[in-house]
Scaffold this active site. Structure first.
Site, PDB file in Angstrom:
ATOM      1  N   GLU A 126       3.061  -0.345   4.147  1.00 10.01           N
ATOM      2  CA  GLU A 126       2.819   1.038   3.704  1.00 10.01           C
ATOM      3  C   GLU A 126       4.148   1.612   3.227  1.00 10.01           C
ATOM      4  O   GLU A 126       5.062   1.826   4.015  1.00 10.01           O
ATOM      5  CB  GLU A 126       2.259   1.878   4.861  1.00 10.01           C
ATOM      6  CG  GLU A 126       0.906   1.401   5.391  1.00 10.01           C
ATOM      7  CD  GLU A 126      -0.266   1.811   4.495  1.00 10.01           C
ATOM      8  OE1 GLU A 126      -0.049   2.558   3.518  1.00 10.01           O
ATOM      9  OE2 GLU A 126      -1.395   1.366   4.780  1.00 10.01           O
TER      10      GLU A 126
ATOM     11  N   HIS B  27       0.839  -1.207   0.000  1.00 14.78           N
ATOM     12  CA  HIS B  27       0.000   0.000   0.000  1.00 14.78           C
ATOM     13  C   HIS B  27       0.871   1.252   0.000  1.00 14.78           C
ATOM     14  O   HIS B  27       2.071   1.190   0.264  1.00 14.78           O
ATOM     15  CB  HIS B  27      -0.863   0.054   1.277  1.00 14.78           C
ATOM     16  CG  HIS B  27      -1.926  -0.980   1.335  1.00 14.78           C
ATOM     17  ND1 HIS B  27      -3.256  -0.688   1.219  1.00 14.78           N
ATOM     18  CD2 HIS B  27      -1.853  -2.335   1.493  1.00 14.78           C
ATOM     19  CE1 HIS B  27      -3.970  -1.799   1.310  1.00 14.78           C
ATOM     20  NE2 HIS B  27      -3.147  -2.818   1.474  1.00 14.78           N
TER      21      HIS B  27
HETATM   22 ZN   LIG Z   1      -4.017   1.259   1.259  1.00 15.09          ZN
END
Ligand SMILES: [Zn+2]
Length: 364
Positions: free
Chosen positions: A249, A185
């Site tokens: 992330e 992400h």
């Molecule tokens: Zn995401």
């Protein structure tokens, strides 16, 4: 680019032409964008093709499995997913570059690997999601919502991952392979630690230090340990298939073509080496190399008078001195620990929902 608004016949001329182009270029994004809703009639289409010492098979829009002709040891089954949130383009570009390398013969796949672009419909409108946040719908939570694209997609993605880990349709019988799922992400909110990973809740199982060393090799040395079961894609694989899994992330959300891919080089290189069974030369885990956080609790919104005393654009992992009044409501929230930090603040949630997660530094 023309986008089809319904399921596309995988045996149609239009799709076959696009698929044939993909077999040359490995441009998975170009194959995925025009067919956002997904495929039908896969059983009557030839969606398999040969690579150097491996076979690739397209299962659906944005879902491609690659199996080596001979499995490397120790056995590994690997899922690399991207674009579960459609506007998070850097991870999609990482997966796309990996597949270009593989299809163009510049990289060999040594382990069974499933590549995913998760939410093509929201990707095509540059949105996080079209109707529902896909990364809250796994572990069957999609059953609780009204029909929409993400509900269908979550159910299908679960089944593709389940079949992959269970070797359904595989050339290899189920074996004792170790399973992995890295769900990539990028974030809208700035973060004090630019790259971080959420390690799904493990219950009684210990946190795996070698996996933390792997995350560090991916350029991620801030880890948030999950404190409860959830509906995320990584938790689904972790809880159901004992996969080593992370929600990773990798930095800030930007549009296609606006990503500085050098910022993602560690993740791209490490994941590429991993699927090729190259020696990763991981540095042994050392607390000193990491920022580790565990969950202290939630800030909950109890009434409409709820007031969160942080700026709208506050960075994740911003820390406050003990005794800071962070939220005012029926029940106030005051920080109580040294290094207490806020993640995922959002005052615009419903009553009795989580408005922020509070974390504190920890060590393993
Ligand atoms: Zn995401």
């Amino acid at each position: 680019m023309t986008t089809n608004t319904s399921l596309i016949d995988a045996a149609s001329v239009e799709f076959t032409e696009a698929f044939n182009a993909f077999k040359e270029t490995g441009d998975f994004l170009a194959l995925t964008q025009p067919f956002e809703q997904g495929l039908t009639n896969q059983e009557n289409a030839d969606l398999m093709f040969s690579l150097e010492q491996a076979t690739a098979k397209l299962l659906d829009t944005g879902v491609l499995v690659i199996e080596p002709n001979e499995l490397a040891q120790p056995l590994k089954n690997i899922v690399i997913s991207s674009g579960i949130h459609g506007n998070e383009t850097a991870p999609i570009e990482i997966v796309n570059q990996m597949l270009k390398d593989i299809v163009q013969g510049q990289r060999k796949v040594a382990h069974r690997t499933l590549f995913i672009i998760g939410n093509p419909v929201s990707m095509n409108i540059s949105k996080r999601f079209s109707v529902e946040n896909l990364n809250r719908l796994f572990c069957g939570k999609y059953k609780d919502i009204a029909p929409c694209y993400e509900k269908e997609r979550a159910e299908k993605l679960e089944s593709y991952v389940r079949n992959f880990f269970n070797h359904v349709g595989s050339n290899f019988a189920p074996n004792a392979a170790t399973t992995y799922h890295y769900d990539l992400h990028t974030a809208i909110r700035p973060s004090k630690h630019e790259k971080f990973a959420i390690y799904p809740y493990q219950g009684d199982k210990p946190w795996d230090k070698e996996q933390l060393a792997f995350m560090r090799a991916c350029g991620v040395n801030t880890i948030l340990f999950g404190h409860a079961p959830s509906g995320t894609f990584s938790y689904y694989s972790s809880a159901n298939f004992s996969a080593h899994a992370f929600t990773v992330e990798l930095g800030k959300v930007r549009g296609f073509g606006e990503n500085d891919m050098s910022k993602f080089a560690d993740a791209y290189n490490t994941l590429s080496a991993f699927v090729s069974n190259e020696d990763l030369k991981l540095k042994a885990f050392d607390n000193a190399d990491f920022n580790l956080f565990k969950v202290l609790g939630d800030i909950t919104k109890y009434t409409d008078n709820f007031k969160l005393n942080v700026a709208d654009d506050v960075s994740n992992f911003t820390d406050y001195p003990a005794g800071t009044l962070l939220a005012e409501d029926e029940q106030n929230y005051q920080t109580s620990h040294e290094g207490e930090s806020i993640v995922f603040p959002n005052a615009n949630v419903g009553i009795n929902q989580r408005a922020a997660l509070m974390v504190i530094p920890c060590q393993l």
